[in-house]
Design a protein around this motif. Structure first.
Motif, PDB file in Angstrom:
ATOM      1  N   THR A 181      58.288  25.004  23.146  1.00  0.00           N
ATOM      2  CA  THR A 181      58.004  23.632  22.750  1.00  0.00           C
ATOM      3  C   THR A 181      57.343  23.640  21.379  1.00  0.00           C
ATOM      4  O   THR A 181      56.782  24.655  20.937  1.00  0.00           O
ATOM      5  CB  THR A 181      57.081  22.945  23.760  1.00  0.00           C
ATOM      6  N   CYS A 182      57.376  22.512  20.710  1.00  0.00           N
ATOM      7  CA  CYS A 182      56.707  22.420  19.409  1.00  0.00           C
ATOM      8  C   CYS A 182      55.223  22.737  19.550  1.00  0.00           C
ATOM      9  O   CYS A 182      54.639  23.415  18.687  1.00  0.00           O
ATOM     10  CB  CYS A 182      56.893  21.030  18.816  1.00  0.00           C
ATOM     11  N   ALA A 183      54.614  22.280  20.638  1.00  0.00           N
ATOM     12  CA  ALA A 183      53.187  22.529  20.834  1.00  0.00           C
ATOM     13  C   ALA A 183      52.903  24.012  21.031  1.00  0.00           C
ATOM     14  O   ALA A 183      51.958  24.567  20.453  1.00  0.00           O
ATOM     15  CB  ALA A 183      52.674  21.728  22.023  1.00  0.00           C
ATOM     16  N   SER A 184      53.726  24.694  21.840  1.00  0.00           N
ATOM     17  CA  SER A 184      53.515  26.122  22.086  1.00  0.00           C
ATOM     18  C   SER A 184      53.752  26.941  20.832  1.00  0.00           C
ATOM     19  O   SER A 184      52.965  27.837  20.483  1.00  0.00           O
ATOM     20  CB  SER A 184      54.437  26.606  23.204  1.00  0.00           C
ATOM     21  N   LEU A 185      54.835  26.650  20.124  1.00  0.00           N
ATOM     22  CA  LEU A 185      55.118  27.369  18.887  1.00  0.00           C
ATOM     23  C   LEU A 185      54.067  27.049  17.822  1.00  0.00           C
ATOM     24  O   LEU A 185      53.704  27.910  17.017  1.00  0.00           O
ATOM     25  CB  LEU A 185      56.518  27.024  18.391  1.00  0.00           C
ATOM     26  N   GLY A 186      53.583  25.804  17.828  1.00  0.00           N
ATOM     27  CA  GLY A 186      52.527  25.436  16.890  1.00  0.00           C
ATOM     28  C   GLY A 186      51.246  26.212  17.139  1.00  0.00           C
ATOM     29  O   GLY A 186      50.521  26.560  16.194  1.00  0.00           O
ATOM     30  N   ALA A 187      50.961  26.504  18.412  1.00  0.00           N
ATOM     31  CA  ALA A 187      49.794  27.332  18.736  1.00  0.00           C
ATOM     32  C   ALA A 187      49.982  28.763  18.222  1.00  0.00           C
ATOM     33  O   ALA A 187      49.029  29.410  17.769  1.00  0.00           O
ATOM     34  CB  ALA A 187      49.553  27.329  20.242  1.00  0.00           C
ATOM     35  N   ASP A 188      51.226  29.266  18.291  1.00  0.00           N
ATOM     36  CA  ASP A 188      51.520  30.580  17.703  1.00  0.00           C
ATOM     37  C   ASP A 188      51.237  30.567  16.201  1.00  0.00           C
ATOM     38  O   ASP A 188      50.621  31.493  15.655  1.00  0.00           O
ATOM     39  CB  ASP A 188      52.989  30.944  17.920  1.00  0.00           C
ATOM     40  N   VAL A 189      51.716  29.524  15.521  1.00  0.00           N
ATOM     41  CA  VAL A 189      51.507  29.427  14.078  1.00  0.00           C
ATOM     42  C   VAL A 189      50.020  29.340  13.751  1.00  0.00           C
ATOM     43  O   VAL A 189      49.558  29.905  12.752  1.00  0.00           O
ATOM     44  CB  VAL A 189      52.271  28.214  13.501  1.00  0.00           C
ATOM     45  N   ASP A 190      49.273  28.680  14.599  1.00  0.00           N
ATOM     46  CA  ASP A 190      47.813  28.618  14.441  1.00  0.00           C
ATOM     47  C   ASP A 190      47.224  30.025  14.404  1.00  0.00           C
ATOM     48  O   ASP A 190      46.425  30.379  13.521  1.00  0.00           O
ATOM     49  CB  ASP A 190      47.221  27.812  15.594  1.00  0.00           C
ATOM     50  N   ALA A 191      47.633  30.867  15.355  1.00  0.00           N
ATOM     51  CA  ALA A 191      47.121  32.237  15.416  1.00  0.00           C
ATOM     52  C   ALA A 191      47.579  33.057  14.212  1.00  0.00           C
ATOM     53  O   ALA A 191      46.813  33.867  13.664  1.00  0.00           O
ATOM     54  CB  ALA A 191      47.581  32.903  16.711  1.00  0.00           C
ATOM     55  N   ILE A 192      48.822  32.848  13.777  1.00  0.00           N
ATOM     56  CA  ILE A 192      49.329  33.570  12.612  1.00  0.00           C
ATOM     57  C   ILE A 192      48.574  33.142  11.356  1.00  0.00           C
ATOM     58  O   ILE A 192      48.240  33.970  10.498  1.00  0.00           O
ATOM     59  CB  ILE A 192      50.835  33.331  12.453  1.00  0.00           C
ATOM     60  N   ALA A 193      48.305  31.843  11.240  1.00  0.00           N
ATOM     61  CA  ALA A 193      47.567  31.342  10.069  1.00  0.00           C
ATOM     62  C   ALA A 193      46.176  31.957   9.993  1.00  0.00           C
ATOM     63  O   ALA A 193      45.678  32.262   8.899  1.00  0.00           O
ATOM     64  CB  ALA A 193      47.484  29.819  10.118  1.00  0.00           C
ATOM     65  N   ALA A 194      45.548  32.146  11.150  1.00  0.00           N
ATOM     66  CA  ALA A 194      44.223  32.783  11.159  1.00  0.00           C
ATOM     67  C   ALA A 194      44.322  34.217  10.642  1.00  0.00           C
ATOM     68  O   ALA A 194      43.440  34.678   9.886  1.00  0.00           O
ATOM     69  CB  ALA A 194      43.639  32.752  12.563  1.00  0.00           C
ATOM     70  N   TYR A 195      45.385  34.903  11.014  1.00  0.00           N
ATOM     71  CA  TYR A 195      45.605  36.268  10.511  1.00  0.00           C
ATOM     72  C   TYR A 195      45.844  36.254   9.001  1.00  0.00           C
ATOM     73  O   TYR A 195      45.265  37.049   8.257  1.00  0.00           O
ATOM     74  CB  TYR A 195      46.796  36.883  11.237  1.00  0.00           C
ATOM     75  N   VAL A 196      46.714  35.367   8.562  1.00  0.00           N
ATOM     76  CA  VAL A 196      47.078  35.308   7.145  1.00  0.00           C
ATOM     77  C   VAL A 196      45.879  34.930   6.288  1.00  0.00           C
ATOM     78  O   VAL A 196      45.632  35.514   5.229  1.00  0.00           O
ATOM     79  CB  VAL A 196      48.235  34.312   6.927  1.00  0.00           C
ATOM     80  N   GLY A 197      45.115  33.945   6.744  1.00  0.00           N
ATOM     81  CA  GLY A 197      43.997  33.471   5.942  1.00  0.00           C
ATOM     82  C   GLY A 197      42.820  34.428   5.909  1.00  0.00           C
ATOM     83  O   GLY A 197      42.140  34.535   4.886  1.00  0.00           O
ATOM     84  N   ALA A 198      42.572  35.094   7.020  1.00  0.00           N
ATOM     85  CA  ALA A 198      41.430  36.025   7.102  1.00  0.00           C
ATOM     86  C   ALA A 198      40.162  35.384   6.546  1.00  0.00           C
ATOM     87  O   ALA A 198      39.420  35.992   5.778  1.00  0.00           O
ATOM     88  CB  ALA A 198      41.761  37.314   6.359  1.00  0.00           C
ATOM     89  N   GLY A 199      39.926  34.142   6.936  1.00  0.00           N
ATOM     90  CA  GLY A 199      38.726  33.436   6.501  1.00  0.00           C
ATOM     91  C   GLY A 199      38.939  32.485   5.349  1.00  0.00           C
ATOM     92  O   GLY A 199      38.046  31.686   5.028  1.00  0.00           O
ATOM     93  N   GLU A 200      40.096  32.534   4.704  1.00  0.00           N
ATOM     94  CA  GLU A 200      40.409  31.624   3.605  1.00  0.00           C
ATOM     95  C   GLU A 200      41.368  30.526   4.080  1.00  0.00           C
ATOM     96  O   GLU A 200      42.131  30.728   5.020  1.00  0.00           O
ATOM     97  CB  GLU A 200      41.081  32.376   2.455  1.00  0.00           C
ATOM     98  N   PRO A 201      41.364  29.371   3.406  1.00  0.00           N
ATOM     99  CA  PRO A 201      42.356  28.340   3.731  1.00  0.00           C
ATOM    100  C   PRO A 201      43.770  28.820   3.419  1.00  0.00           C
ATOM    101  O   PRO A 201      43.985  29.616   2.511  1.00  0.00           O
ATOM    102  CB  PRO A 201      41.961  27.171   2.816  1.00  0.00           C
ATOM    103  N   VAL A 202      44.724  28.315   4.176  1.00  0.00           N
ATOM    104  CA  VAL A 202      46.125  28.731   4.063  1.00  0.00           C
ATOM    105  C   VAL A 202      46.994  27.520   3.718  1.00  0.00           C
ATOM    106  O   VAL A 202      46.833  26.450   4.300  1.00  0.00           O
ATOM    107  CB  VAL A 202      46.613  29.356   5.387  1.00  0.00           C
ATOM    108  N   HIS A 203      47.917  27.720   2.781  1.00  0.00           N
ATOM    109  CA  HIS A 203      48.941  26.715   2.506  1.00  0.00           C
ATOM    110  C   HIS A 203      50.055  26.902   3.531  1.00  0.00           C
ATOM    111  O   HIS A 203      50.720  27.938   3.563  1.00  0.00           O
ATOM    112  CB  HIS A 203      49.496  26.879   1.095  1.00  0.00           C
ATOM    113  N   LEU A 204      50.285  25.899   4.369  1.00  0.00           N
ATOM    114  CA  LEU A 204      51.270  25.986   5.447  1.00  0.00           C
ATOM    115  C   LEU A 204      52.522  25.222   5.065  1.00  0.00           C
ATOM    116  O   LEU A 204      52.448  24.074   4.597  1.00  0.00           O
ATOM    117  CB  LEU A 204      50.667  25.419   6.727  1.00  0.00           C
ATOM    118  N   LEU A 205      53.682  25.834   5.278  1.00  0.00           N
ATOM    119  CA  LEU A 205      54.972  25.189   5.010  1.00  0.00           C
ATOM    120  C   LEU A 205      55.872  25.380   6.215  1.00  0.00           C
ATOM    121  O   LEU A 205      55.991  26.478   6.755  1.00  0.00           O
ATOM    122  CB  LEU A 205      55.628  25.795   3.760  1.00  0.00           C
TER     123      LEU A 205
END
Length: 292
Positions: A90-114
């Protein structure tokens, strides 16, 4: 079989496996060939039946502007495995995955999401959940609700024919003939076949349902407080350009129309697309830093 020419990784682009608390995700990471990644990173989410390779043509250019850029395969796409449970897609489940990936990518910094196409509907859920530390959000060739037009028909064919005939049938009788009629080079056709067959069948079905039946959440997104960009090709055959322009207006978002492009600006007009994204991301960073 030799590697398709377009899949040869540009300088500064490497294969990456992202490990998060919700699973492991295949990715491509781009870093500046010269200099350092001094700007905030970016995370790129592909569309339905797509993959991280859809961003290959823009990764090096985006990174050369001084930032780390990561493109991923979502759960069930190409080189990221997925379960048989439809609720995982679902969009919600996949969106939660992206949330976790963004935390990895940002490592404490804000992330530009596309998010591209269906990836825009998924990434929208990440934004609305409100947990991710984001610098901006870009909807690329995406829309306010379920997809309409020619690509809606393709999604409905997937829903009706995949359960009965399987992925191989769809490739041989629908997608490969379309690619050959469009003059797609043989090496790219071979990659598209390999990618489609690697997708989770459960994921293909569930994501098709999601992209066809997504509800309009533009008003919710308008209250996110993020810098927003709506970017699409002037000949988009997914959500009509006029509908995306209207969405940008409802969001009070910046709107960029890519000349000559259809539904995949990062593939069809990579330099124009990369330039627009870099300008938007740099401006969003400046505004955030000024606000303190």
């Amino acid at each position: 079989m030799s590697t398709p020419r377009f899949l040869t990784l540009p300088p500064g682009v490497t294969v990456l496996q992202i490990e998060t608390e919700v699973g492991s995700f295949a990715a491509l990471e781009a870093l500046p060939v010269s200099g350092v990644a001094e700007r905030w990173p970016a995370l790129l989410v592909p569309g339905y039946t797509g993959s991280k390779e859809d961003f290959l043509a823009v990764l090096q250019t985006l990174a050369q502007a001084g930032r780390r850029v990561i493109a991923v395969d979502m759960r069930g796409q190409y080189e990221t495995p997925g379960p048989d449970d439809p609720q995982a897609y679902t969009c919600a489940s996949l969106g939660a995955d992206v949330d976790a990936i963004a935390a990895y990518v940002g490592a404490g910094e804000p992330v530009h999401l596309l998010g591209h196409s269906f990836g825009g509907l998924v990434a929208r859920e990440t934004v609305l959940k409100g947990n991710a530390q984001l610098a901006s959000f870009t909807l690329m060739s995406s829309g306010p609700a379920g997809i309409i037009g020619p690509r809606e028909r393709a999604g409905r064919i997937m829903l009706t024919e995949l359960p009965e005939h399987g992925i191989d049938y769809l490739w041989a009788n629908r997608m490969e003939p379309d690619a050959l009629r469009a003059g797609v080079p043989d090496d790219i056709v071979a990659f598209l076949r390999k990618r489609l067959l690697a997708n989770s069948p459960a994921g293909l079905l569930a994501m098709a349902d999601q992209v066809l039946n997504a509800r309009d959440r533009v008003d919710d997104l308008a209250g996110s407080g993020l810098d927003l960009l709506v970017l699409y090709g002037e000949h988009d055959d997914g959500w009509p350009p006029v509908l995306q322009a209207e969405m940008a207006h409802r969001l009070s978002a910046e709107c960029v129309v890519v000349p000559g492009s259809v539904h995949s600006p990062a593939v069809e007009a990579p330099e124009t697309t990369a330039a627009a994204l870099t300008r938007f991301w740099n401006a969003a960073e400046s505004r955030l830093l000024q606000r303190g």
